[in-house]
Design a protein around this motif. Structure first.
Motif, PDB file in Angstrom:
ATOM      1  N   SER A  68       0.774  -0.975  -0.253  1.00  0.00           N
ATOM      2  CA  SER A  68       0.414  -0.003  -0.097  1.00  0.00           C
ATOM      3  C   SER A  68       1.047   0.560  -0.267  1.00  0.00           C
ATOM      4  CB  SER A  68      -1.566  -0.182   1.457  1.00  0.00           C
ATOM      5  OG  SER A  68      -0.185  -0.311   2.382  1.00  0.00           O
ATOM      6  N   TYR A 103      -4.535  -6.136  -6.798  1.00  0.00           N
ATOM      7  CA  TYR A 103      -5.537  -5.282  -6.518  1.00  0.00           C
ATOM      8  C   TYR A 103      -5.036  -4.414  -5.171  1.00  0.00           C
ATOM      9  CZ  TYR A 103      -8.438  -4.278  -2.324  1.00  0.00           C
ATOM     10  OH  TYR A 103      -9.222  -3.848  -1.756  1.00  0.00           O
ATOM     11  N   LYS A 107      -6.136   0.036  -6.377  1.00  0.00           N
ATOM     12  CA  LYS A 107      -6.429   0.277  -4.785  1.00  0.00           C
ATOM     13  C   LYS A 107      -6.162   2.153  -4.491  1.00  0.00           C
ATOM     14  CE  LYS A 107      -8.854   0.317  -0.799  1.00  0.00           C
ATOM     15  NZ  LYS A 107      -8.328  -0.641   1.003  1.00  0.00           N
ATOM     16  N   TYR A 108      -4.642   1.922  -4.521  1.00  0.00           N
ATOM     17  CA  TYR A 108      -4.029   2.840  -3.728  1.00  0.00           C
ATOM     18  C   TYR A 108      -3.161   3.800  -4.389  1.00  0.00           C
ATOM     19  CZ  TYR A 108      -5.079  -0.413   0.476  1.00  0.00           C
ATOM     20  OH  TYR A 108      -5.502  -0.740   1.373  1.00  0.00           O
ATOM     21  N   GLY A 160      -9.777  -4.150  -7.918  1.00  0.00           N
ATOM     22  CA  GLY A 160      -9.400  -3.372  -6.942  1.00  0.00           C
ATOM     23  C   GLY A 160     -10.370  -1.092  -7.750  1.00  0.00           C
ATOM     24  N   VAL A 163     -13.267  -0.894  -6.380  1.00  0.00           N
ATOM     25  CA  VAL A 163     -13.414  -0.735  -4.345  1.00  0.00           C
ATOM     26  C   VAL A 163     -12.161   0.378  -4.610  1.00  0.00           C
ATOM     27  CG1 VAL A 163     -11.922  -0.847  -2.044  1.00  0.00           C
ATOM     28  CG2 VAL A 163     -12.587  -2.718  -3.514  1.00  0.00           C
ATOM     29  N   ARG A 164     -12.071   1.111  -5.438  1.00  0.00           N
ATOM     30  CA  ARG A 164     -12.014   2.608  -5.851  1.00  0.00           C
ATOM     31  C   ARG A 164     -12.224   3.663  -6.099  1.00  0.00           C
ATOM     32  NH1 ARG A 164      -6.452   4.825  -7.468  1.00  0.00           N
ATOM     33  NH2 ARG A 164      -6.651   6.326  -8.811  1.00  0.00           N
ATOM     34  N   ARG A 167     -14.557   4.350  -2.917  1.00  0.00           N
ATOM     35  CA  ARG A 167     -13.570   5.144  -1.832  1.00  0.00           C
ATOM     36  C   ARG A 167     -13.444   6.207  -2.333  1.00  0.00           C
ATOM     37  NH1 ARG A 167      -7.409   3.805  -1.052  1.00  0.00           N
ATOM     38  NH2 ARG A 167      -8.171   4.924  -2.796  1.00  0.00           N
TER      39      ARG A 167
END
Length: 427
Positions: A68, A103, A107-108, A160, A163-164, A167
Motif C-alpha cells: 500500500s 488489487y 486501489k492505492y 481493485g 473498490v477504488r 472509495r
C-alpha cells in the motif's frame, strides 16, 4: 480490544502491510504443504521439487509488506518474481499474492499511475492475443494457460478498480456533506453574531441616542437619562459576554448547538429593555402570561428558539421602526396557506407590530435577521412571516423633528401545539 487493534492497524499502513504479508506467507506455506505447486509444470521449461517455490513465496511475502505504500513498485517486483515462479510451473501461494498486489496497485495507486497500468495491460493483452493467433501453438494447453492468466489478472484489476471507485464516491459524498455542514455552520455563526452581538450593540446605540436627545432638551430627566445609559451599558456588556462565548466555542471546536438555553421567564422580563427610552412594549390578547404559559409547557430547546426569534423581532422593531411596539398573543387563526389547518385553537400566534420609520431616518435592514430566524425555526414546527402592512393615513409625529411613520410592519410567529408537531403537521 480487537476493535482497537484493528483501528491501530488502519492508522499505521506499515504494520497493516506487515500483517498481510505474514498472512500470505502462512497461506502459501499451507498451499506448498498440500502440493499447491507445479500447476503448469507440463508447459514450462524447468522443473523443481519445491525449493524454488519456497524462495519465490518468501520473496512475494516480503514484497507484500510494501503493497500500500509503494503499490506500483511492489507490483513490478512481484510480477518479476511471479514470472520466475511460472517458469518452474507456478505455485498457488505466489499467484494469490500477485492478485493482491494487482488489487493494491489499483486501489492505492495514483490516478496517472492507474491509467498507465490499464493502458499497458490492454496493450499486453492485445499483443498476447495476436501472438497466439499468429503463431498458433501446437499444444492447445498454451491457449488455456493464457486464458487462465488473463482471467486472473482481469479479476484482480476489476476488483481493485471497483473498490477504488467506491472509495472515491464515498470521499466525494463526504466532501459534499462536509461542504453543506460548513455552510450551515457559517450561517449559524453569522446568525448568532447578528442576534447575540450585533443586536445588543445596535440597541445600546439606540439607548445612547435617546439619552442624547433627552440631555439636549430644555428639561433633563436625570432618572430617565440614567436608566437609558444603564440599559446601554447592560447591552454592551451582554454583547461582550456573547462574543467571548462564541470565541470560546470556535476555539474549542465545539458544537454550536451546545449553548445555554434561555429561560422563558427571564427572557420575557428582559424584552422591554430592547426598546430605547420613550418607546414601550405593549402586550395584548393573552399577553405575556399566555406566552409564558405556552413556552413553559413546550420543550426547553423549542422555547429557547422561540425566545431567540422574539428577541430578534423586537430588536428589528427597535432598529428599523419607531414608536411603541405591539405584541399580540392569541390562538392560531385560520388563514390562507398551509397554516389553515391549525384553526380552532391549535397552537399559539404571536404578532409583533410597529410603525415603520420614515425613509432616511434609520439604516435599511439586510434581511439576515429574518432569514436567520427562519433558519432557527426549521425543525421546531413553528413558522414566521414578516412584511409591511397598510400605510398609515394620519398619525402624529413620534420623534423630534416632525417626521411621521410611513406605514406599519408586522411579523407573525405561529407556534403549533406539540401534538400537531408530533403528528408532522406543517407549521
Amino acid at each position: 480490544m480487537i476493535v482497537r487493534w484493528f483501528r491501530q492497524l488502519d492508522a499505521h499502513p506499515a504494520s497493516r502491510d506487515a500483517v498481510i504479508g505474514a498472512s500470505w506467507l502462512l497461506v502459501g506455506l499451507a498451499a506448498l504443504q498440500f502440493g499447491g505447486y507445479g500447476l503448469w509444470g507440463d508447459l514450462t521449461p524447468w522443473q523443481s521439487t519445491g525449493g524454488v517455490f519456497l524462495l519465490t513465496l518468501l520473496g512475494m511475502a516480503l514484497i507484500a509488506t510494501r503493497r500500500s505504500r509503494r503499490p506500483f513498485a511492489a507490483l513490478g517486483a512481484g510480477a518479476a518474481v511471479a514470472g520466475v515462479d511460472l517458469m518452474f510451473g507456478g505455485s498457488l501461494g505466489v499467484v494469490l499474492i500477485l492478485t493482491d498486489l494487482i488489487y493494491a496497485a489499483v486501489k492505492y495507486g495514483g490516478d496517472r499511475g492507474v491509467r498507465l497500468l490499464f493502458r499497458w495491460a490492454l496493450v499486453a493483452a492485445i499483443g498476447c492475443g495476436a501472438a497466439l493467433v499468429v503463431f498458433r501453438p501446437d499444444d492447445g494447453r498454451v491457449v488455456v494457460l493464457g486464458v487462465q492468466w488473463g482471467l486472473v489478472l482481469l479479476v484482480s484489476g476489476l476488483w481493485g478498480w471497483n473498490v477504488r471507485r467506491e472509495r472515491l464516491r464515498t470521499r466525494a459524498t463526504m466532501s459534499e456533506e462536509h461542504g453543506r455542514a460548513t455552510r450551515r455552520l457559517r450561517d449559524r455563526i453569522a446568525h448568532d453574531l447578528h442576534d447575540l452581538v450585533a443586536n445588543q450593540i445596535a440597541v445600546a446605540g439606540l439607548h445612547i441616542e435617546a439619552a442624547k436627545l433627552q440631555s439636549a432638551g430644555p428639561r433633563v430627566d436625570s432618572a430617565a437619562l440614567t436608566r437609558g445609559l444603564d440599559q446601554a451599558k447592560r447591552g454592551t456588556d451582554e454583547a461582550h459576554r456573547q462574543l467571548r462565548g462564541l470565541i470560546t466555542v470556535l476555539t474549542a471546536v465545539e458544537d454550536l448547538d451546545e449553548v445555554a438555553l434561555i429561560a422563558p421567564a427571564e427572557a420575557l422580563e428582559d424584552l422591554p429593555r430592547l426598546l430605547p427610552a420613550g418607546r414601550a412594549l405593549r402586550w395584548s390578547g393573552q399577553g405575556r402570561a399566555g406566552l409564558w404559559a405556552a413556552l413553559d409547557r413546550a420543550p426547553a430547546t423549542r422555547s429557547h428558539v422561540v425566545m431567540r426569534v422574539l428577541q430578534e423581532l423586537l430588536a428589528n422593531a427597535a432598529k428599523h421602526g419607531t414608536g411603541d411596539v405591539q405584541v399580540d398573543v392569541g390562538p392560531m387563526q385560520a388563514g390562507p396557506g398551509p397554516n389553515a389547518q391549525h384553526a380552532g385553537g391549535h397552537g399559539l400566534e404571536v404578532t409583533v407590530t410597529n410603525d415603520r420609520a420614515p425613509a432616511g431616518r434609520v439604516r435599511p435592514g439586510t434581511g439576515i435577521g429574518i432569514s436567520g430566524a427562519v433558519l432557527l425555526l426549521s425543525g421546531t414546527g413553528a413558522s414566521l412571516d414578516a412584511g409591511p402592512v397598510e400605510p398609515v393615513e394620519q398619525v402624529e409625529p413620534v420623534e423630534p423633528g416632525g417626521d411621521s411613520p410611513t406605514g406599519r410592519w408586522r411579523a407573525r410567529l405561529r407556534l403549533p401545539a406539540e401534538s400537531d408537531v408530533e403528528r408532522g403537521r406543517p407549521a
